[in-house]
Write an enzyme that holds these catalytic residues in place. Sequence first.
Site, mmCIF file in Angstrom:
data_model
loop_
_atom_site.group_PDB
_atom_site.id
_atom_site.type_symbol
_atom_site.label_atom_id
_atom_site.label_comp_id
_atom_site.label_asym_id
_atom_site.label_seq_id
_atom_site.Cartn_x
_atom_site.Cartn_y
_atom_site.Cartn_z
ATOM 1 N N ASP A 139 -5.932 12.730 4.196
ATOM 2 C CA ASP A 139 -5.753 11.291 3.979
ATOM 3 C C ASP A 139 -6.553 10.502 5.025
ATOM 4 O O ASP A 139 -6.068 9.495 5.552
ATOM 5 C CB ASP A 139 -4.271 10.895 3.990
ATOM 6 C CG ASP A 139 -4.042 9.514 3.354
ATOM 7 O OD1 ASP A 139 -5.020 8.919 2.849
ATOM 8 O OD2 ASP A 139 -2.897 9.040 3.366
ATOM 9 N N ASP B 38 -3.453 6.018 -5.793
ATOM 10 C CA ASP B 38 -3.062 6.228 -4.384
ATOM 11 C C ASP B 38 -2.119 5.147 -3.867
ATOM 12 O O ASP B 38 -0.979 5.074 -4.312
ATOM 13 C CB ASP B 38 -4.279 6.434 -3.471
ATOM 14 C CG ASP B 38 -3.880 7.043 -2.114
ATOM 15 O OD1 ASP B 38 -2.745 7.532 -1.991
ATOM 16 O OD2 ASP B 38 -4.698 7.047 -1.169
#
Length: 445
Positions: A321, A168
């Site tokens: 997210d 990420d």
Amino acid sequence: MDSRATGSSFQAHPHAKMRLLLKGGRIVDPSQGLDKVADLLIEDGRIAEIGSVTSKADQVEDVSGKVVVPGLIDMHVHLREPGFEYKEDIATGTRAAVAGGFTSVACMPNTNPVTDTRSVVEFILGRARDANLARVHPIGALTKDLKGEEIAEIGDMLEGGAVAFSDDAFPIENSGLMRRAMDYCAMFDAPVIVHCEDKTLSDDGYMNEGLLSTILGLKGIPREAEEIAIARNLMLAKLTGCRLHVAHVSTRGSVEIIRQAKEAGVNVTCETCPQYFSLTEEAVKGYDTNAKINPPLRCADDVAAVKEGLSDGTIDVIATDHAPHAIEEKETEFAVALCGMVGLETALGLVMTELVKPGVLSLADAVAKMTVNPARILGLDAGSLQVGKPADITVIDTSAKWAVDPSRFHSRSKNTPLAGRQLIGAASLAIVGGRIIARNNEVIA
Ligand SMILES: [Zn+2]
Ligand SMILES: [Zn+2]
């Protein structure tokens, strides 16, 4: 793949023995092209029947006028446990999930310790079982300690229940290493999720680069930081044949590059987040640190392109997210504030208000991007109302009008630039394994 564990596998719950009937709702299930008014019967925690159900049920929920869809799946959240429980933990994060209508989430590995071993994967699954709210699917780190130096124990983590791999916010700079990581994941047919950011272009940037960043005197991040990284990762995906999933697409260029790659047959899927079709960089005006996110909020033209990408199918998934941060990490000067915003409790309202109501997406297409599409990418036994499937279901009240009030969030963190925003559409029920977990945004389990 039979060799692949499916994360938090289906658990029958003692209360799930009963028969629960959802009566008279509009059932929208893109996994089987279903859109009709019907009853839905749940028995022993699984979908038992869809149609005109006459058999007796122990509990009947009148859902007429509401929409019954497969339980929503958010394939990109940060649950912060282990290590950052002051921001969020698995219990509070999954409470926020079910309150917002999500019955499954996949959590990113930037925990402490990093989710780079089977034992951390198993720890997360254990904590999720204890919380017993939404299903949790850990995403393992691609490299040890997210350092971009040494590939993590991918096979071991898969056996432990990891469903995908990603570094990420710490993207692998070394293209050779990225190639090997992709090769490795391709061997297991495991998806690689990439946060695309060329840090040599974005370093020290705090918002989108443009006129507004100049006016505000905040160093900007050019769109190219995202687009160059996407282009490289697409080339490496083509080279290795790995299943690539691009996280949080935010620019017109990114949408166009991915569209071209799909046309050229690259094995790629991608997601965007509600913030990238609901907000622009204007939200940063007044130095609102809650609008400091990564990738940064962009401009109206990018928002239009993201909507085009959603509408033409270039963008497969809507994920949040969800990135909780404590007040003191946000109530500080813009340069120092941490990046990210919470999203689990506003996503459905934003999708309904910004995409479905204006006709950017049909209800079925919007639901597909939050159910069957992420389920297919992650290989989950979820995202479908087919008879026999686990009864993970979200009931949506498409006419509910409400205003975002962070003080009412179930998440431990309240960092959102959306406070006060008027939305239409909310989850009225979240059902996991046949058990009603949340009703009208309140957790009742
Ligand atoms: Zn990211
Ligand atoms: Zn993230």
